[in-house]
Design a protein around this motif. Structure first.
Motif, PDB file in Angstrom:
ATOM      1  N   ASP A 111       0.886  -1.189  -0.083  1.00  0.00           N
ATOM      2  CA  ASP A 111       0.210  -0.051  -0.043  1.00  0.00           C
ATOM      3  C   ASP A 111       0.902   1.313  -0.127  1.00  0.00           C
ATOM      4  OD1 ASP A 111      -1.915  -1.684  -0.015  1.00  0.00           O
ATOM      5  OD2 ASP A 111      -2.544  -1.384   2.215  1.00  0.00           O
ATOM      6  N   ASP A 112       2.060   1.100   0.307  1.00  0.00           N
ATOM      7  CA  ASP A 112       2.991   2.162   0.585  1.00  0.00           C
ATOM      8  C   ASP A 112       3.326   2.517  -1.000  1.00  0.00           C
ATOM      9  OD1 ASP A 112       2.673   2.342   3.143  1.00  0.00           O
ATOM     10  OD2 ASP A 112       4.574   1.444   3.782  1.00  0.00           O
ATOM     11  N   ILE A 114       3.049   3.159  -5.461  1.00  0.00           N
ATOM     12  CA  ILE A 114       1.840   3.667  -6.459  1.00  0.00           C
ATOM     13  C   ILE A 114       1.181   2.640  -6.641  1.00  0.00           C
ATOM     14  CG2 ILE A 114       1.669   4.970  -8.439  1.00  0.00           C
ATOM     15  CD1 ILE A 114       4.349   6.087  -8.057  1.00  0.00           C
ATOM     16  N   ARG A 360       5.153   5.883  -2.463  1.00  0.00           N
ATOM     17  CA  ARG A 360       4.159   7.095  -2.202  1.00  0.00           C
ATOM     18  C   ARG A 360       4.899   8.063  -1.400  1.00  0.00           C
ATOM     19  NH1 ARG A 360      -1.623   4.494  -1.222  1.00  0.00           N
ATOM     20  NH2 ARG A 360      -2.245   6.574  -0.982  1.00  0.00           N
ATOM     21  N   GLU A 364       4.518  11.325  -3.083  1.00  0.00           N
ATOM     22  CA  GLU A 364       3.288  12.390  -2.779  1.00  0.00           C
ATOM     23  C   GLU A 364       3.760  13.506  -1.720  1.00  0.00           C
ATOM     24  OE1 GLU A 364       0.660   9.536  -0.777  1.00  0.00           O
ATOM     25  OE2 GLU A 364       0.025   8.769  -2.667  1.00  0.00           O
ATOM     26  N   LEU A 379       3.914  12.312 -12.481  1.00  0.00           N
ATOM     27  CA  LEU A 379       2.844  11.866 -11.782  1.00  0.00           C
ATOM     28  C   LEU A 379       1.484  11.818 -12.447  1.00  0.00           C
ATOM     29  CD1 LEU A 379       3.581  14.324  -8.480  1.00  0.00           C
ATOM     30  CD2 LEU A 379       3.649  11.890  -8.775  1.00  0.00           C
TER      31      LEU A 379
END
Lengths: 437, 314
Positions: A111-112, A114, A360, A364, A379
């Protein structure tokens, strides 16, 4: 007493052996990011005591060489940064080790990263939480353009008069073609320049990457979402035919002479030498343009794939994940490299050195989009990616598309419909051999 | 002083001498040829038999976990009914016929000229044979630059002769020109080889034959047709055989120049075979393909060698 001493010594020797420094070999393509990885890995060597060796192969023979290595069970590579499409074959044929338990044990969460890179580089089967790689290098096809040429008042005026809009990065593929036509054979500073550099390479995967990059936005789909591997009417849909016709028209009108077999390297050469106004290429090339003496700094702009006729916007995924080769005798040491590479501070440094991190936390970060002139385009492009088949039979599927696309676009044989019908027939035969029907 | 045989016999340890004494000439002969036969079996015959066996299966090297099934002659049927195979064979035949024709004509002419005594003869010979000393990969690479429409010297040369725009044609990017582009490069590279073989043939003709012909007042034209050509013919045929076999398996030069394109225009059988074997990993299918090509080359070469022997015996 002697026996006890011997046992203790043997145990100590085993422990020492386990912690012994290893020589690890990492296999990847020979390109700019690979040099950045050598630099980055020095930190790992200092921390772990392991020595890193690198086996880099040029892109045009990368798949040949490395798939040969994997298929033959070779022990050359302990770590492989393999292409995204290899994941199915490598997973099903036991060539990569499964990383789920390792990720769980070391707190590495997918989940960490992309989401598109997890699906594209790590998962097999797609859409399931079975991980065979850690996303290592995010990449996507996008465009560069000559910002300095676009800014010339006389060209702006002429363009506006002709097309009734500003000379600016295109919003649609039609606009892109108009810009390419506008620059084709134009005299700029006493030199003839051309519209666009696009992928046309025949031998490996070049023309497929280029055509797909356009076809997705025209409505091409690999198969029926309701019925996997049912390709009739999807691969050769009316919109896909229009997309392929568009790619050919772009090739016919607007590429530099002699662009019949060009891929990433040829695109870079064409752009850096000032031959073309627009250039299709993977994002990994962008840091090189940014610092180039001829086209660097303010002379180059970047934009994500424009939209197709119906407003759809997609881009061809590139990039790779890093895996541990199942044939390696040094899997434990190789895993320590992945554990180190997954750390946020290492990933941040990876981005600074020119590697496209897929973490991310890095992309992010509020400062990321403005950290480089191409960061926002990266991005934007990563948000619209699609990828080629990642099936175990990917190489056969790729060779079929290479043949049909090159035969139509470059050789000019037959029609777009015939090319896509032929492609459906070939892909169908391949999947039939695979027992998919 | 004893002769060498006696000295060797005296130096042989009695035990070994006893063992050898018990062997027949035939056994000793077998002992001498056995290592060579073993090597041939291991390096040539075993792989051939293994290839034939694989050609009858659906084996794929990249699927070690899949069951290998016996498919009989299915692979052979698929290959022989595949239009792509015939297109590759057609491209190969075109390449073969034109390269051999041009190389024989130019090579023989050059050999005929070089065979004449003139100043700087050796220098010209050295210059002419230079291309064949280069690596095919290097040759392919620099000819792609020579063929480059914007900067290529070849295009500028053609433009100089015809007045056409050098950027208006692409030798390796157009269907009509690409087959000729690879023929030109192969001819440039390998004509010197044909020339050298022809030169050896021409120099093997005894001058006395020409002197006799001169006495009979035979014209130069007559001497060429009745002495030079017939006596050099076995050498010429040998050159054709070598170039034929080499060009049938041509790979590196063409991959470097065109990658088999545009489309499949210059996809010779060796390139097609390589794609099946090492890109698509259809090992069984590729093995059958290799067997078909082997039989084709072996059959044609056998017929040709018989013809060559007949010419030599004439």
């Amino acid at each position: 007493m002697n026996a006890r001493l011997m046992v203790t010594s043997a145990a100590l020797a085993l422990v020492a052996g386990a912690a012994q420094a290893e020589d690890l070999t990492l296999c990847w393509a020979a390109w700019d990011p690979a040099n950045a990885l050598i630099e980055l890995s020095k930190e790992y060597e200092a921390q772990s005591g392991n020595t890193m060796h690198f086996e880099f192969v040029p892109w045009t023979s990368f798949a040949d060489r490395m798939l040969n290595e994997l298929n033959s069970g070779g022990k050359l590579c302990d770590l492989m940064i393999g292409d995204s499409q290899w994941i199915g074959g490598a997973a099903e044929n036991g060539q990569y080790i499964k990383l789920n338990d390792f990720f769980d044990a070391n707190g590495i969460k997918m989940d960490d990263f992309i989401p598109a890179t997890v699906t594209g580089y790590a998962e097999w089967p797609k859409g399931t939480p079975n991980y065979w790689a850690l996303p290592a290098f995010g990449d996507v096809v996008g465009w560069t353009y000559r910002k300095d040429w676009f800014a010339r008042p006389e060209l702006q005026a002429e363009f506006k008069e002709k097309y009734a809009r500003d000379l600016a990065p295109p919003a649609t593929f039609d606009e892109l073609k108009q810009i390419a036509e506008f620059f084709q054979n134009r005299d700029i500073d006493g030199k003839t320049v051309y519209g666009a550099s696009i992928y046309t390479e025949r031998g490996s995967e070049g023309i497929t990457m280029g055509v797909m990059d356009v076809l997705y936005s025209f409505g091409f789909k690999y198969d029926n979402p309701e019925k996997p591997y049912d390709m009739e009417g999807f691969v050769n849909s009316e919109s896909a035919v229009k997309g392929l016709e568009f790619y050919k028209s772009l090739y016919d009108c607007c590429v530099p002479p002699g662009s019949s077999n060009g891929y990433m390297g040829e695109g870079v050469d064409a752009y850096k030498s000032g031959q073309v106004a627009l250039q299709m290429n993977f994002a990994f090339t962008w840091p090189g343009f940014n610092t180039d003496a001829n086209v660097g700094g303010d002379k180059t702009g970047y934009f994500a794939n424009p939209a197709g006729p119906n407003g759809d916007k997609f881009a061809q995924l590139g990039g790779q994940g890093i895996s541990v080769v199942a044939a390696s005798d040094k899997q434990d040491a190789a895993l320590t490299y992945i554990k180190w590479f997954a750390q946020p501070d290492v990933q941040a440094k990876w981005w600074k050195l020119g590697g496209y991190s897929a973490l991310r936390a890095v992309v992010e970060d509020p400062g990321f989009a403005t950290s480089q002139p191409y960061a926002q385009t990266f991005l934007d492009s990563m948000a619209i990616v699609k990828d080629f088949w990642a099936e175990p039979s990917y190489a056969t599927l790729m060779q079929s598309s290479q043949k049909w696309f090159h035969d139509y676009v470059v050789a000019g044989n037959g029609t777009a419909k015939e090319a896509l019908d032929g492609l459906v027939a070939d892909w169908h035969a391949t999947f039939e051999e695979e027992g998919k029907y | 002083m004893p002769d060498p045989f006696q000295r060797v016999a005296a130096a042989t340890p009695p035990k070994l001498a006893h063992q050898i004494r018990g062997l027949s000439d035939r056994t000793i002969a077998w002992l001498f040829v056995a290592p060579t036969i073993f090597l041939l079996l291991a390096v040539n015959i075993f792989p051939l038999l293994w290839t034939i066996r694989l050609s009858l299966t659906n084996f794929r090297t990249n699927r070690p976990n899949n069951a290998v099934e016996w498919v009989g002659i299915e692979n052979y049927r698929k290959i022989l009914t595949n239009p792509d195979t015939w297109a590759s064979l057609q491209a190969t035949a075109h390449f073969l016929i034109w390269t051999i024709t041009l190389q024989v004509l130019i090579g023989f002419t050059l050999a005929y000229l070089i065979n004449k005594k003139f100043r700087s003869n050796d220098l010209w010979t050295t210059l002419i044979v230079l291309p064949m000393m280069l690596s095919p990969a290097v040759v392919g690479n620099f000819w792609t630059f020579l063929y480059q429409p914007q900067i290529g010297l070849f295009n500028y040369f053609i433009a100089f002769l015809t007045g056409a725009d050098p950027a208006s044609f692409s030798m390796i990017g157009e269907v009509a020109l690409a087959p000729w582009a690879i023929i030109i490069v192969d001819t440039w590279m390998w004509t010197p080889f044909v020339m050298l073989i022809c030169l050896a043939g021409l120099r093997s003709i005894p001058p006395s034959i020409y002197e006799a012909a001169e006495c009979d007042r035979a014209s130069k034209w007559r001497q060429f047709w009745t002495i030079t050509l017939p006596m050099a013919l076995p050498f010429l045929m040998l050159a054709v055989l070598f170039r034929g076999i080499e060009n049938f398996k041509m790979f590196d030069l063409v991959v470097q120049l065109t990658g088999g394109g545009p489309g499949a225009t210059t996809q010779l059988t060796s390139i097609d075979l390589k794609r099946e074997a090492f890109e698509k990993w259809r090992t069984g299918y590729a093995s059958a393909y290799a067997v078909i090509l082997f039989v084709t080359v072996f059959g044609l070469a056998s017929i040709y060698v018989k013809a060559l022997n007949k010419v030599k015996d004439r």
